[in-house]
Design an enzyme around this catalytic site. Structure first.
Site, mmCIF file in Angstrom:
data_model
loop_
_atom_site.group_PDB
_atom_site.id
_atom_site.type_symbol
_atom_site.label_atom_id
_atom_site.label_comp_id
_atom_site.label_asym_id
_atom_site.label_seq_id
_atom_site.Cartn_x
_atom_site.Cartn_y
_atom_site.Cartn_z
ATOM 1 N N ASP A 176 44.018 29.585 41.436
ATOM 2 C CA ASP A 176 43.533 30.718 40.514
ATOM 3 C C ASP A 176 42.254 31.452 41.329
ATOM 4 O OD1 ASP A 176 42.478 32.777 38.822
ATOM 5 O OD2 ASP A 176 41.617 31.379 37.255
ATOM 6 N N LYS B 96 37.794 39.973 46.088
ATOM 7 C CA LYS B 96 38.963 40.492 45.406
ATOM 8 C C LYS B 96 38.935 41.768 45.053
ATOM 9 C CE LYS B 96 41.601 38.623 41.485
ATOM 10 N NZ LYS B 96 41.760 37.768 40.559
ATOM 11 N N GLU C 293 48.580 36.508 36.627
ATOM 12 C CA GLU C 293 47.840 35.698 36.178
ATOM 13 C C GLU C 293 47.993 35.599 34.691
ATOM 14 O OE1 GLU C 293 43.722 37.543 36.876
ATOM 15 O OE2 GLU C 293 43.829 36.796 39.175
ATOM 16 N N ASP D 147 43.637 38.296 28.762
ATOM 17 C CA ASP D 147 43.026 37.631 30.275
ATOM 18 C C ASP D 147 41.855 38.551 30.738
ATOM 19 O OD1 ASP D 147 42.441 36.421 32.421
ATOM 20 O OD2 ASP D 147 44.130 36.451 33.515
#
Length: 672
Positions: free
Chosen positions: A13, A74, A179, A205
């Site tokens: 992850d 990211k 994800e 999430d």
């Protein structure tokens, strides 16, 4: 420990703020602890004059060395420097970000007494390399294969950049998965013994930098993603930024000094705000205590949970808008959702939980899986499946993803021809047949778009390419375009011209960082608000194309040998004059409205229809004066039957351009 030489696949992850790695071993998922004994590792890389630090060490060094400590890679990966989100974030980062010649964001740091420049992929690869090393130390063997997770709304450029980062880190990236889908797999493994029949599960999430929501259906061992929604720029760091801004203003109000020009002071304040945010998840008051924050001045303050919620009220509301959108898109009543699963550290915020419970009718939220580790859990399970490891607990789990946005081609007039609708299950293959719009075309430029608007100018161009064909009259070539989306969401396009067996295959990989979070939101939001405008424009273009086709088909009809021989020169000239007038008007009135195109179509009909009907009447061998009063009941009945027989053919012939064949067929049926 794994035996030396044993090949193990891991799940990573790769988070905005923290990363986690796990492996399926001994018939269960094992989260791998790092060298500090922590189950998650900060996604930080820090450079000093003599070393590079990754993870916890980099995070600890960030306060004293902020301009050379890099995080949030990211949020840069796969984007362009000119992206509004990059420009907004750049103001908050202590490290320097510049653009290269291709508008790619480049991170600038000082390392080994030299200026070093890194793309976001390089920084992410360092974090992935750290995760690989942690795994190898834990397993006692080399690790090559990995499944890496990304937000569901990452575009092809961001996904490909993530794969590149994995390759740089020495990993064979077996698959990039979403994800929330990884979290759903973790839920499926955990709840396998409890799942009976169909079960609808909502995944929420909310991590450090992104929000993903998905609605999935579990049936036996089949996991089907129904709908997804998300925001690649909404998470815990945005909440931190609001708190930082709040305390910066408070410090300025108390001390008449602005600390925004001091990266070290801001870095220390940010750490304190992040800690306060965590405290507010279990307490109603958090304190900030920073000695010598700026120019020797201490800073002590506090913040209540109520104030924190007020500062981030719009963000929380945005979260719920995405939740509501996801449920609406699924066409499922929220009362039919069995479980709401929380994933991501920011999902612990009490206000977020309260809003979710209120939305789902005070339903208890699922806390069976650790929010920080759920995504890594699912990635590890998926990695074990792809590696061929047999386990009854995971082998039969089948995950089916969906597309986040519609994919299609640009038609004449700038209309979007959707080939694959949004929320279509992948992998999938769909095709569409079209033809040329002009005579003797030898090059066809094919534009591939994604988006929800009916006009391509409001959507995003994914790629374009040219198909070369022999010259034909307009409307003759039959060109088949096939869209294929693979398991990783990568689009492959193949084009075939049927008569000459001309084939072309391309892979549409976006290298332009085309989609920001705001652009994706805008497309979906504006799709609802602008349906009326889109429909009006579509009808206008259709009316224009219908008029143009009618004019050219009429000219082809009167130039046909069989029909031309039955027309007088006067009739031919009258029709040609009407056609010339329409084509000339079309050439200078592109912005005309639908009513104008329809009016000119009626004018053409007035010139064309009486002449053609007269020709048909003249071909009748028994009755030259054919009117309802002179035609007998039997003949009138037969003519009406012929008319009914050809009604559908007339509509189809007009659309396909085969008006000549239609007229000749009708004449043939009328003749005895």
């Amino acid at each position: 420990m794994a035996a030396n030489g044993e090949r193990v696949a891991i799940g990573i992850d790769l988070g905005t703020t923290y990363s986690c790695v796990a492996v399926w071993r001994n018939d269960q998922v094992e989260v791998i602890v790092n060298d500090q004994g922590n189950r998650t590792t900060p996604s930080y890389v820090s450079f000093t004059q003599n070393q590079r630090m990754i993870g916890d060490a980099a995070l600890n060094n960030a306060s004293t060395n902020p301009i050379n400590s890099v995080f949030d890679a990211k949020r840069l990966i796969g984007r362009k420097f000119s992206d509004p989100m990059v420009q907004s974030d750049k103001k908050l980062w202590p490290f320097k970000v510049i653009a290269d010649d291709n508008d790619k964001p480049i991170i600038v740091v000082n390392h080994n007494h030299k200026e070093k420049r890194f793309p976001a992929e390089a920084i992410s690869s360092m974090v992935l390399e750290k995760m690989r090393e942690i795994s190898e130390a834990y397993l006692g063997s080399k690790v090559k294969d990995a499944v890496i997770t990304v937000p569901a709304y990452f575009n092809e450029s961001q996904r490909q950049a993530t794969k590149d980062a994995g390759a740089i880190a020495g990993l064979n990236v077996m698959r990039i998965i979403n994800e929330p889908s990884a979290a759903a797999i973790a839920y499926g493994v955990d709840m396998k013994a409890c799942i009976r029949g169909r079960r609808n599960v909502f995944i929420f999430d909310l991590g450090g930098g992104t929000l993903d929501v998905s609605l999935l259906t579990f049936e036996m061992e089949d996991i089907q993603v129904k709908t997804i929604a998300g925001d690649t720029h909404l998470g815990g760091e945005d909440f931190d930024n609001r708190m930082v801004d709040y305390f910066v203003k408070e410090f300025q109000r108390k001390n008449k000094m602005d600390i925004r020009g001091d990266p070290r002071a801001l870095r220390r304040l940010r750490f304190a705000c992040e800690k306060a945010k965590r405290t507010l998840s279990c307490n109603t008051l958090a304190t900030i205590e920073l000695d010598f924050l700026y120019q020797g001045i201490d800073f002590y303050s506090s913040i209540t949970r109520a104030k924190f919620e007020e500062l981030n009220k719009d963000y929380f509301q945005k979260c719920m808008e995405l939740v509501e959108k996801c449920v609406i898109d699924s066409k499922m009543d929220k009362s039919n959702i069995h479980d709401v699963v929380l994933v991501g550290g920011s999902s612990r915020i009490p206000k977020v939980r309260q809003l979710l419970m209120d939305f789902f009718g005070r339903k208890d939220l699922c806390n069976r899986i650790n929010p920080d580790e759920a995504v890594a859990h699912g990635a590890a399970v998926h990695a074990s499946i792809l590696s061929g490891e047999f386990s009854e607990k995971v082998q039969s789990l089948l995950l089916r993803e969906v597309t986040p946005l519609s994919l299609g081609l640009e038609k004449h007039g700038g209309i979007m021809e959707t080939i694959i609708p949004r929320n279509t299950m992948i992998p999938t293959t769909m095709d569409h047949v079209f033809t040329t719009h002009f005579h003797n075309q030898t090059n066809i430029l094919i534009h591939v778009y994604e988006g929800e608007r009916q006009t391509t100018r409001h959507n995003n161009l994914l790629g374009k390419f040219v198909l070369e064909i022999p010259p034909y009259p307009r409307g003759v070539p039959q060109i088949k375009v096939c869209f294929q989306i693979d398991e990783e969401g990568i689009l492959h396009v193949s084009v075939k011209e049927k008569s000459n067996r001309i084939n072309m295959k391309v892979t549409i990989i976006n290298d332009k960082g085309r989609l920001s979070r705001a652009e994706i939101e805008r497309m979906v939001r504006e799709n609802e608000k602008n349906k009326a405008e889109d429909e009006r424009y579509k009808k206008k273009v259709e009316a224009k194309n219908a008029l143009e086709n009618y004019a050219y088909n009429m000219r082809n009809a009167i130039n046909d040998e069989d029909i031309s021989s039955k027309l007088s020169l006067e009739d031919k000239q009258k029709i040609n004059d009407a056609i010339d007038l329409v084509l000339k008007w079309l050439g200078i009135n592109d912005a005309a409205e639908q009513d104008d195109f329809e009016r000119y179509s009626k004018d053409l009909s007035k010139a064309f229809d009486p002449i053609m009907l007269k020709m048909i009447k003249d071909l009748s061998p028994t009755d030259n004066d054919v009117t309802p009063s002179t035609v007998g009941n039997d003949k009138m009945k037969r003519w009406l039957q012929i008319l009914a027989k050809h009604t559908l053919q007339a509509v189809y012939s007009t659309l396909t351009g085969d008006i000549i064949g239609f007229v000749c067929t009708v004449i043939g049926d009328i003749l005895p």
